[in-house]
Motif scaffolding. Structure first.
Motif, PDB file in Angstrom:
ATOM      1  N   MET A  68       0.828  -1.200   0.000  1.00 43.03           N
ATOM      2  CA  MET A  68       0.000   0.000   0.000  1.00 43.03           C
ATOM      3  C   MET A  68       0.868   1.258   0.000  1.00 43.03           C
ATOM      4  N   PRO A  69       0.348   2.372  -0.502  1.00 37.60           N
ATOM      5  CA  PRO A  69       1.133   3.623  -0.505  1.00 37.60           C
ATOM      6  C   PRO A  69       1.627   4.015   0.884  1.00 37.60           C
ATOM      7  N   LYS A  70       0.791   3.812   1.907  1.00 39.34           N
ATOM      8  CA  LYS A  70       1.182   4.085   3.293  1.00 39.34           C
ATOM      9  C   LYS A  70       0.954   2.807   4.096  1.00 39.34           C
ATOM     10  N   PRO A  71       1.903   1.852   4.059  1.00 44.78           N
ATOM     11  CA  PRO A  71       1.667   0.540   4.670  1.00 44.78           C
ATOM     12  C   PRO A  71       1.372   0.632   6.165  1.00 44.78           C
ATOM     13  N   VAL A  72       0.334  -0.064   6.579  1.00 40.43           N
ATOM     14  CA  VAL A  72      -0.024  -0.102   7.990  1.00 40.43           C
ATOM     15  C   VAL A  72       1.103  -0.731   8.807  1.00 40.43           C
ATOM     16  N   LEU A  73       1.731  -1.756   8.249  1.00 38.86           N
ATOM     17  CA  LEU A  73       2.770  -2.471   8.971  1.00 38.86           C
ATOM     18  C   LEU A  73       4.052  -1.668   9.116  1.00 38.86           C
ATOM     19  N   LEU A  74       4.194  -0.603   8.336  1.00 42.23           N
ATOM     20  CA  LEU A  74       5.415   0.207   8.361  1.00 42.23           C
ATOM     21  C   LEU A  74       5.072   1.679   8.572  1.00 42.23           C
ATOM     22  N   TYR A  75       4.248   1.958   9.558  1.00 41.81           N
ATOM     23  CA  TYR A  75       3.849   3.343   9.802  1.00 41.81           C
ATOM     24  C   TYR A  75       5.084   4.219  10.021  1.00 41.81           C
ATOM     25  N   ASP A  76       5.176   5.276   9.216  1.00 40.29           N
ATOM     26  CA  ASP A  76       6.232   6.268   9.388  1.00 40.29           C
ATOM     27  C   ASP A  76       5.596   7.478  10.057  1.00 40.29           C
ATOM     28  N   MET A  77       5.822   7.629  11.341  1.00 42.60           N
ATOM     29  CA  MET A  77       5.127   8.664  12.082  1.00 42.60           C
ATOM     30  C   MET A  77       5.612  10.067  11.758  1.00 42.60           C
ATOM     31  N   ASP A  78       6.770  10.184  11.126  1.00 42.22           N
ATOM     32  CA  ASP A  78       7.251  11.507  10.720  1.00 42.22           C
ATOM     33  C   ASP A  78       6.645  11.944   9.392  1.00 42.22           C
ATOM     34  N   ASP A  79       6.017  10.997   8.710  1.00 42.47           N
ATOM     35  CA  ASP A  79       5.383  11.309   7.424  1.00 42.47           C
ATOM     36  C   ASP A  79       3.907  11.567   7.662  1.00 42.47           C
ATOM     37  N   HIS A  80       3.543  12.855   7.739  1.00 41.78           N
ATOM     38  CA  HIS A  80       2.141  13.181   7.957  1.00 41.78           C
ATOM     39  C   HIS A  80       1.533  13.815   6.716  1.00 41.78           C
ATOM     40  N   ALA A  81       2.029  13.365   5.560  1.00 38.62           N
ATOM     41  CA  ALA A  81       1.445  13.828   4.300  1.00 38.62           C
ATOM     42  C   ALA A  81      -0.018  13.421   4.224  1.00 38.62           C
ATOM     43  N   LEU A  82      -0.815  14.284   3.644  1.00 37.24           N
ATOM     44  CA  LEU A  82      -2.252  14.046   3.614  1.00 37.24           C
ATOM     45  C   LEU A  82      -2.653  13.174   2.437  1.00 37.24           C
ATOM     46  N   ILE A  83      -3.671  12.390   2.651  1.00 37.01           N
ATOM     47  CA  ILE A  83      -4.369  11.736   1.546  1.00 37.01           C
ATOM     48  C   ILE A  83      -5.640  12.542   1.343  1.00 37.01           C
ATOM     49  N   TRP A  84      -5.636  13.375   0.361  1.00 39.65           N
ATOM     50  CA  TRP A  84      -6.743  14.314   0.174  1.00 39.65           C
ATOM     51  C   TRP A  84      -7.187  14.271  -1.283  1.00 39.65           C
ATOM     52  N   LEU A  85      -8.457  13.961  -1.497  1.00 35.59           N
ATOM     53  CA  LEU A  85      -8.991  13.942  -2.845  1.00 35.59           C
ATOM     54  C   LEU A  85      -9.891  15.150  -3.061  1.00 35.59           C
ATOM     55  N   LYS A  86     -10.247  15.400  -4.297  1.00 35.18           N
ATOM     56  CA  LYS A  86     -11.139  16.503  -4.597  1.00 35.18           C
ATOM     57  C   LYS A  86     -12.488  16.330  -3.894  1.00 35.18           C
ATOM     58  N   SER A  87     -12.823  15.096  -3.575  1.00 33.23           N
ATOM     59  CA  SER A  87     -14.092  14.819  -2.904  1.00 33.23           C
ATOM     60  C   SER A  87     -14.074  15.251  -1.438  1.00 33.23           C
ATOM     61  N   GLY A  88     -12.907  15.612  -0.903  1.00 35.76           N
ATOM     62  CA  GLY A  88     -12.825  16.038   0.491  1.00 35.76           C
ATOM     63  C   GLY A  88     -12.521  14.920   1.460  1.00 35.76           C
ATOM     64  N   ILE A  89     -12.203  13.732   0.974  1.00 32.29           N
ATOM     65  CA  ILE A  89     -11.855  12.608   1.842  1.00 32.29           C
ATOM     66  C   ILE A  89     -10.391  12.750   2.261  1.00 32.29           C
ATOM     67  N   MET A  90     -10.131  12.461   3.525  1.00 34.88           N
ATOM     68  CA  MET A  90      -8.774  12.667   4.017  1.00 34.88           C
ATOM     69  C   MET A  90      -8.371  11.574   4.993  1.00 34.88           C
ATOM     70  N   ASP A  91      -7.083  11.318   5.054  1.00 36.02           N
ATOM     71  CA  ASP A  91      -6.524  10.415   6.052  1.00 36.02           C
ATOM     72  C   ASP A  91      -6.437  11.195   7.361  1.00 36.02           C
ATOM     73  N   GLU A  92      -7.496  11.110   8.152  1.00 39.50           N
ATOM     74  CA  GLU A  92      -7.583  11.910   9.378  1.00 39.50           C
ATOM     75  C   GLU A  92      -6.510  11.541  10.385  1.00 39.50           C
ATOM     76  N   ARG A  93      -6.158  10.264  10.448  1.00 36.77           N
ATOM     77  CA  ARG A  93      -5.155   9.873  11.426  1.00 36.77           C
ATOM     78  C   ARG A  93      -3.826  10.552  11.134  1.00 36.77           C
ATOM     79  N   ARG A  94      -3.407  10.563   9.885  1.00 46.86           N
ATOM     80  CA  ARG A  94      -2.143  11.216   9.548  1.00 46.86           C
ATOM     81  C   ARG A  94      -2.215  12.725   9.764  1.00 46.86           C
ATOM     82  N   PHE A  95      -3.386  13.298   9.521  1.00 41.12           N
ATOM     83  CA  PHE A  95      -3.537  14.738   9.674  1.00 41.12           C
ATOM     84  C   PHE A  95      -3.368  15.171  11.134  1.00 41.12           C
ATOM     85  N   TYR A  96      -3.931  14.377  12.053  1.00 41.42           N
ATOM     86  CA  TYR A  96      -3.924  14.770  13.458  1.00 41.42           C
ATOM     87  C   TYR A  96      -2.838  14.084  14.282  1.00 41.42           C
TER      88      TYR A  96
END
Length: 530
Positions: free
Chosen positions: A356-384
């Protein structure tokens, strides 16, 4: 249904070395890895702090309300709210209390899967491998929302359901657990309904239980939910949370909402290679093995997926898929699959998780890049996460450390604040500040007005009707538009007048039967507050 318990017991009591090693390497170690990933990924969302503000107000004697001045149900999960309230009453602390409570519920749900539902070690390994690879499941194993308790309740339900006991008493217990799940979140009824209907039909056909007996047992088992609804109608004036009215009275065309709902599926497929494929696989396997009980749970999943499309999905990537995904794991865990199939599927799930682009098994906590689409969906965990992630919070002051928390504390000197970051702002501003939420989630007046059709999903902006801010500041109805003045008067009577006022109960009846729907007109708005 076979239980894992006899197998565990035999391993403990002098079973062969090979079996002990299998147990350690296929169940114990993967479970420890899963717990570590849970801890590493643990976080609390801004939305969780909406509930925390209500709990804080209640524990400080202001009532079960979000703004002290009005009775509004701003939370969607009464059971989870009650559980958190009890825990916080003893600890007098929110962050660590809710984080550990969430982790306890999620971990207990998994233990029930491998202890009571899975027929053996290899299927237990499969279940853990699937769970450990799903971004949706790991992200919402914490977050401060009700998902962990939903996992635990559906696990209890599955244990009872797969026992294959068919009696009026067992049906009652199924209904009781389902009732608690609905009390935890109302839309969960869709996941449980096919299983309950099938059980009732089977009992009526085989044991000749009358429809009256079944209906009576259903009502009795749903007593906690019914009592809450009575309380909600009396105390708040409405049977549903304010968030439901805010998100369903938008007047956004159904076609647009369905399009947004499909986008929500697309987002999951694009960024989470495990969750939706496993849901699909569980449905296919249920059909292949022709297990009526598995098929009913799969039917519940299908109903819930259609519901997600109908409401337009959500702004939190994966959140609404986490519970149906867990149900899918429950289905797979009790199917009579062979060891080689379980091993291959487990390896495939772990492989998909790593790709996966952001593997669950290899969480990089310093990488808080957003997953944001035009639809307004976001990776809330990475954001906060950098603000409200468990490990960052442990390294700081044991509370979220970000601009929204600081802004909330700075608001304490104000009487009224207009904002859209209502969770952190509302909680840290304290009870003396009246928070106006332009999304209408916590505002009973704005929540009933049509929203901007261009709004981000889950954030249906209302702007501010002319005169509304002056009305709240001066405590006098200064709204410019006659329909708005009338609607505000009705809402104010319901949410601010004495609870047992005769006038108030008359207005409650009128608004709930739709007599004031014509007052909810498009407001004249000014630019949203950023």
């Amino acid at each position: 249904m076979n239980s894992l318990y006899p197998e565990i017991s035999s391993i403990v009591h002098n079973k062969t070395l090979r079996e002990r090693l299998l147990w350690v390497f296929l169940v114990v170690l993967p479970m420890l890895v899963l717990v570590w990933i849970f801890i590493k990924a643990a976080w609390l969302s801004d939305d969780a702090y909406i509930t925390f503000r209500t709990i804080d107000n209640f524990l400080n004697g202001y009532g079960l309300r979000w703004n002290v001045a009005e009775r509004v149900q701003s939370f969607t999960h009464p059971l989870w709210m009650g559980l958190v309230m009890i825990a916080v009453f003893f600890t007098r602390e929110f962050y660590l209390t809710v984080t550990f409570l969430s982790l306890a519920c999620s971990i207990m749900a998994i233990i029930l899967v491998i202890w009571k539902i899975s027929p053996g070690i290899w299927v237990s390994f499969l279940a853990i491998a699937i769970l450990i690879s799903s971004q949706a499941f790991v992200d919402y194993s914490t977050s401060g929302l009700e998902n962990p308790l939903s996992f635990l309740l559906i696990a209890f339900f599955a244990i009872l359901f797969f026992k294959r006991e068919e009696s009026l008493q067992s049906f009652g217990w199924l209904c009781f657990v389902a009732g608690l799940a609905v009390l935890n979140r109302m839309d969960m009824i869709l996941l449980y309904l096919p299983a309950l209907a099938w059980t009732a039909f089977s009992l009526h056909r085989k044991s000749k239980s009358t429809l009256r007996e079944l209906a009576g047992m259903f009502i009795l088992a749903f007593t906690p939910f019914i009592l809450w609804e009575i309380f909600s109608l009396i105390y708040y004036g409405f049977p549903f949370p304010n968030t439901a009215y805010a998100k369903l009275s938008t007047e956004i065309p159904a076609e647009i909402l369905r399009h947004k709902g499909r986008y929500y599926f697309s987002d999951s497929i694009t960024h989470d290679y495990v969750t939706l494929p496993i849901i699909g696989l569980a449905i296919i396997l249920s059909i292949y093995f022709r297990g009526s009980r598995s098929l009913t749970l799969a039917g519940g999943i299908c109903l819930y997926l259609l519901y997600i499309i109908h409401i337009g999905g959500d702004f939190m990537s994966g959140r609404f898929f986490s519970v149906p995904f867990f149900v899918a794991v429950l289905i797979i865990s009790q199917l009579p699959v062979r060891q080689w199939f379980a091993a291959l599927l487990a390896i495939g799930a772990i492989g998909a998780g790593l790709l996966m682009p952001k593997p669950v098994l290899l969480y990089d906590m310093d990488d808080h890049a957003l997953i944001w689409l035009k639809s307004g969906i976001m990776d809330e965990r990475r954001f906060y996460y950098q603000c409200a992630g468990f490990l960052p919070v442990l390294n700081k002051s044991l509370e979220p450390d970000c601009k929204w928390v600081k802004e909330g504390k700075d608001m304490r000197e104000e009487n009224l604040v207009i904002t859209q970051v209502i969770g952190f702002h509302g909680f840290y501003a304290g009870p003396s500040v009246h928070i106006v939420d332009t999304f209408g989630l916590t505002d009973p007046f704005l929540g009933r007005l049509p929203s901007d059709p261009r709004s981000r999903i889950g954030h249906f902006s209302r702007g501010m009707p002319a005169g509304y801010e002056a009305t709240l500041r001066q405590k006098e109805n200064l709204l410019e538009y006659p329909k708005h003045r009338k609607l505000f008067t009705v809402i104010s009577t319901i949410t601010r007048d004495p609870i047992f006022s005769v006038k108030r109960f008359k207005e409650i009846v009128k608004i709930n039967v739709g007599m004031y729907d014509h007052l909810a007109v498009n407001p004249a708005v000014r630019p949203d507050i950023e």
